[in-house]
Design an enzyme around this catalytic site. Structure first.
Site: not given
Ligand SMILES: O=C(O)CCC(=O)C(=O)O
Ligand SMILES: [Fe+2]
Length: 404
Positions: A274, A276, A330, A340
């Site tokens: 996705h 952001d 990403h 994590r």
């Molecule tokens: O947890 C991550 O590294 C990515 C988080 C992410 O892309 C988001 O919350 O939009």
């Molecule tokens: Fe994100």
């Protein structure tokens, strides 16, 4: 279930994955997550992603370390001791940092910053509270603030498919979304904890405020680097004053992502590809690894750096910059060993703010309000950058808007 694996040789370990909830290996899963799977969530097979979306590189398979820029932004965040640096030297140092940030935003859409000014102790405290939330609370306690996937602005807790509208390709994640405004944030804590958990409320507010400040500084610097007239820059910055942080950060979101260990990380994703939607994201990730970005069609992992924050350009800033800065796809990849945690601040414009290229000649997008975009994003599951494309002007529309 076994038959499925035999019928389908490309999923060799699917049978063992699917049989987890009833097998002794269930203890490999985070207890809360397993409980949610049992009680409310869809079947485990819904967490198995379509083959073309599954990760081919593991959470800790880092490529060339030096490629994704790491930028020291101390020139903006630290005031030099008396006499240590002339005003001119400081200005020069800031110019150099600004140029690096703009270049990274054009070429990568992602970079990491060090010396960002968010205190290390505050980050540690926030991490501890976030882990406590995910690891110590019972599923029914978290469910008191379950997100309403149909709301225009869904806040609260989500786990896998619960709290979202997803029925397949479900992400292997627990998340907590909180509004950045202190009073709104409070309501969630009071619902979860009988005593409102004063310490959690204090830390999350401090964290949100500190991340908001850095985000606003980054926006200011990046807009400053666009080839715009002063009038255009002022126009965009006009709503940014309130309490020195800027009113944009009042409509922003703090999000905690917790990825429990997953017995088959190659079959699923913590978050699918996705971009952001926001203006800008500032993210702290722990040292486990799992964030991957897509650069020129190839996925690569961002190696976590102690004390660094990840910055990425959101769709709204891509539009504002008329595609000069890139919001890049990403995803988050799981692992079978360690949970994590990532903690993000998503800088949003105000709902009524019109998102339109700041430079009025040759706009590539039609104007829309942030509220419209947000609602569109929640109504359709973002797949890559599909949401942004809906607002892109076609060539003949661009020509028309030039004439007008
Ligand atoms: O947890 C991550 O590294 C990515 C988080 C992410 O892309 C988001 O919350 O939009
Ligand atoms: Fe994100």
């Amino acid at each position: 279930m076994g038959a499925l694996a035999q019928d389908n040789p490309i999923w060799p370990s699917l049978a063992s994955f699917l049989s987890l909830p009833s097998a002794s290996s269930r203890s490999a899963l985070n207890a809360a997550f397993a409980a949610l799977l049992q009680t409310s969530a869809p079947n485990l097979k819904d967490y198995v992603w379509t083959e073309r979306e599954r990760p081919l590189i593991a959470h800790n398979q880092f490529g060339d370390d030096e490629m994704i820029p790491v930028i020291d932004m101390g020139a903006f965040t630290f005031v030099p001791a008396d006499g240590a640096m002339s005003a001119l030297e400081r200005q020069k140092a800031q110019r150099s940092v600004a140029t690096q940030m703009a270049k990274a935003s054009q070429e990568w859409g992602f970079f990491q910053v060090t010396n960002h000014g968010v205190p290390e102790d505050l980050i540690k405290e926030m991490e501890r509270h976030a882990r406590d939330f995910f690891e110590l609370l019972k599923p029914e306690e978290k469910r008191r603030i379950l997100r309403d996937g149909n709301a225009g602005k869904p806040m609260g807790y989500a786990c896998g498919g619960a709290g979202t509208r997803l029925k397949s390709d479900i992400p292997w994640i627990e998340s907590l979304h909180l509004p950045s405004m202190a009073e709104e944030m409070d309501g969630y804590a009071w619902k979860v904890w009988q005593d409102g958990n004063k310490d959690f409320r204090r830390v999350v507010k401090e964290f949100s405020r500190a991340m908001g400040r850095v985000s606003m500084k980054l926006i200011e610097v990046l807009v400053g680097e666009l080839a715009l007239g002063q009038k255009e820059k002022d126009g965009m910055m006009r709503c940014k004053v309130e309490d020195g942080v800027g009113s944009w950060s009042s409509n922003s979101v703090v999000r905690f992502n917790y990825y429990p260990p997953c017995p088959q990380p190659a079959l699923t994703l913590g978050l699918g590809a996705h971009s952001d939607p926001h203006l800008l994201t500032l993210l702290h990730q722990d040292l486990v690894g799992g964030l991957q970005i897509c650069k020129d069609g190839l996925w690569m992992a961002i190696r976590p750096k102690p004390n660094a924050l990840v910055v990425n350009i959101g769709d709204a800033l891509q539009v504002w910059s008329n595609d000069v800065y890139k919001s890049v796809e990403h995803r988050a990849v799981c692992n079978s060993v360690k949970p994590r945690l990532s903690m993000g601040f998503f800088l949003n414009p105000l709902d009524e703010t019109i998102i339109t290229p700041l430079k009025s000649s040759s706009p590539l997008y039609k104007p829309f309000t942030w509220k419209e975009y947000r609602e569109c994003m929640y109504a359709h599951r973002p797949r890559g950058k599909s949401n942004l494309l809906q607002f892109k002007l076609l060539n003949d529309q661009q020509n028309k808007s030039n004439i007008m």
